[in-house]
Motif scaffolding. Sequence first.
Motif, short mmCIF file in Angstrom:
data_model
loop_
_atom_site.label_atom_id
_atom_site.label_comp_id
_atom_site.label_asym_id
_atom_site.label_seq_id
_atom_site.Cartn_x
_atom_site.Cartn_y
_atom_site.Cartn_z
N PRO A 31 5.28 10.53 -40.89
CA PRO A 31 5.83 10.39 -42.32
C PRO A 31 6.46 11.72 -42.99
O PRO A 31 6.93 11.90 -43.75
CB PRO A 31 5.07 9.65 -43.04
CG PRO A 31 4.27 8.99 -42.05
CD PRO A 31 4.12 10.02 -41.07
N TYR A 32 5.54 12.81 -42.52
CA TYR A 32 5.72 14.02 -43.09
C TYR A 32 6.61 15.03 -42.19
O TYR A 32 6.76 16.29 -42.60
CB TYR A 32 4.27 14.66 -43.61
CG TYR A 32 3.67 13.83 -44.09
CD1 TYR A 32 3.83 13.62 -45.43
CD2 TYR A 32 2.57 12.83 -43.71
CE1 TYR A 32 3.09 12.55 -46.40
CE2 TYR A 32 2.18 11.71 -44.30
CZ TYR A 32 2.30 11.51 -45.73
OH TYR A 32 1.68 10.66 -46.40
N GLY A 33 7.28 14.45 -41.47
CA GLY A 33 8.36 15.17 -40.71
C GLY A 33 7.84 16.05 -39.48
O GLY A 33 8.51 16.88 -38.86
N VAL A 34 6.54 16.03 -39.21
CA VAL A 34 5.96 16.83 -38.34
C VAL A 34 5.60 15.81 -36.98
O VAL A 34 4.95 14.92 -36.99
CB VAL A 34 4.55 17.11 -39.01
CG1 VAL A 34 3.60 17.63 -37.62
CG2 VAL A 34 4.85 18.09 -39.83
#
Lengths: 452, 452
Positions: B380-383
């Motif tokens: 969800p944090y783009g990682v």
Amino acid sequence: MKKLIGTTLALLSMATYGQAKEDSIQFRTISTEILNNGKGYEELRDLTQNIGKRLSGSEAYEKAVQWAAKELRNAGADKVWLQEVMIPVWKRGKESLYIKAGSGKPQSLKMLSLGNSEGTGGKDVSGEIIMVKSLEEYDRLPAEKVKGKIVFFNHPFDQNYVQTFIAYREAGAYRRSAATLTAKKGGKFAIVRSLSSALDDVPHTGGMKYEDNMEKIPAVCIGNTTADQLEELLKNQKVIATLNSNCGMKGEKLSHSVIGEITGKKDQSVIVVGGHLDSWDVGEGAHDDGAGIVQSIEVLRTFKKLGIQNNHTIRAVCFANEENGTKGGKQYGKTAKDTNEKHLFAIESDAGGFSPRGISLEMDDTKRKQIQGWGNLFLPYGVYNFEGKYSGSDIAPLHDMGVPAAELVPDPQRYFDIHHTEEDTFEKVNRRELLLGSVVMTQLIYMIDKNW
Amino acid sequence: MKKLIGTTLALLSMATYGQAKEDSIQFRTISTEILNNGKGYEELRDLTQNIGKRLSGSEAYEKAVQWAAKELRNAGADKVWLQEVMIPVWKRGKESLYIKAGSGKPQSLKMLSLGNSEGTGGKDVSGEIIMVKSLEEYDRLPAEKVKGKIVFFNHPFDQNYVQTFIAYREAGAYRRSAATLTAKKGGKFAIVRSLSSALDDVPHTGGMKYEDNMEKIPAVCIGNTTADQLEELLKNQKVIATLNSNCGMKGEKLSHSVIGEITGKKDQSVIVVGGHLDSWDVGEGAHDDGAGIVQSIEVLRTFKKLGIQNNHTIRAVCFANEENGTKGGKQYGKTAKDTNEKHLFAIESDAGGFSPRGISLEMDDTKRKQIQGWGNLFLPYGVYNFEGKYSGSDIAPLHDMGVPAAELVPDPQRYFDIHHTEEDTFEKVNRRELLLGSVVMTQLIYMIDKNW
């Protein structure tokens, strides 16, 4: 029998492997071509700096139409044409907003009228400001408290969301409906805190909408810093706001979307890739959506340049009037329906020219899973997210007709710092990020053209 | 028995689910805190605009040391100290490069001496330019063709790589060894095409190295446009270059890395998060590596602010002298070894303050797989990318001692446009992108602190 199945599976899996390898090589060829020879960045420089902002109905928009037709021909399109569409003409004109706090002197606020808003007809309209932080708070206000007042909708952009588009959608309700909400309770005009992720004072315009049969009162926006200062002022005193603006709808006009295609070698069913050619009347419309335009043209150029034999027709569409009417998209859908033109797939790029991270898929589960199954091919290009379920506003009419639709998903962190502002300029666009967007759309269209 | 195993598995999986849910909530809490209240962006503004560029040995670097100590105290560190380290002092001074093509007039070229390069001692050094495109081409040149000449290493940054760090590493060989290679065949000095992904004329400095016992001749770099123009000129005529520069090593100096920590509640084994405090002597050292510094301080602040009870000591290290000696990292490693201080894990942020995309893991397979197993928490944090197998240069000495090491992997498209240049300034950094880097490092350290 077991052995036969085993052999068949082995052959199938070898075929699949061979296929994946061939696709992976083609992906690399596409990427190499675009990252080295892509013309999108220089095209965007030309569009944004020589034509610049290009609101529907403006002279600049008409120049952009000619520009897009020329660029599509240069890209090697077999056929280029303009699609007629009636578009609304909204004009800004002069505008000013002053406030007077307590017994202080009037001070000018940095502001923009919201797009599609009516103005004050060049007269001063004044009233006391009342502030609300949310729609819920506004709903609870009795009409007599709003009557004759100016409503300041001070709802901040929610920084919590990593996916900034969610914050944008949430805060968007204020921009779209502030005027009508204010009119319903007898207010004089609305001031809206900008939908902005930046901690600066730049106002962000954007489309608003009047409900039918409601008085068309003005709505304007202010930047975050001004909004914070106004909130502070309102704690201790009465604040009177005076708006004077000339903006408003000036009827309709015949204009055009611009279309270029390379003809399908096997059939003429259509794959669409597009963005919108118009922009707001501030900044240069670089990320929104000059980026999507030059990326779409690049897809055509790349197919042509690499001599990829496309089975189906691949069409780049530069849609008219996305920002304040989506008339271009609607007309395109209508024409496709009227002429019974089969569309296989449509993808839009209208979320900024930043590094691509995903492709959002609005289609039935079978097709969705098929595309998700190609995911590993996209990973080396930084694209990993196929979970989104929306597409773009210009291709929504196609999707409504049953056409599988998609949208390019770039990194969303910077977009709402500059969206619909003076700051949406060419130098905010990075060449490699922009070109990677074209790479990914070309790769996806290559796969769809081959497999559908 | 089967039933028992089934029940145990069900309980285990419920426990795992409960755990994942708890972690997911903590991840959200960390993200909310930093995206809303993070101070890294304002700290970076202060560091880059009030102190600015801060090469090892400069007065500005010493100011940065005091600044970092203050910020670590403000962040709530239980203990802040300076770690002594001897660093090299390299100074640029005046420099100029002229060329004279055929019978034309001398023209000045925009250039920078490479970091650590010796100069000409304030005298003109002239010679005819010969150009090579690759190390292989240079290797084939007989020494008599190089003797008395100026060698122009015109190897372009390879735009093909989506992972620009691969292109950087490949082209980096030219910057590092051009001077020694030129000296070995009797050349007078080297001109190196900048390691730059931008299509502009900005020269990119950076560290070079002399081989022992080789003559220390100068090496300078030029931007892409100048390199292209020089290549064009060389097609038709002799070109004479004249360099005059005062740069060079001016001995060593006592300086400091800056360290702050919050003490472990269970034991004092150490988790390191760091970046480097020094920068090159051009621009503001914003992405490289002011970003890594403020992100590391933010990690400490967030643990403290949220009252997370860390089992182990969490230490932010602002390393001295990464750019032209990595003495800070080496000293830190040596001290840890000498004092037998147990280190659990180290992570560095030194690849720009852009949107995070991954974490690169340099550690044994068991630990690597464990971290990869947490991958869904980071999505969800783009990682999403945990495939890299390197860490950072400042923590390499720790890794050499067996400490599991990692590096934050931000989006790499913009970094080599500005890296080591006048253009690496605060306004190139985006607040949300920068803060997300802190979010991800805090989340990872939370997991490691809890599970190791």
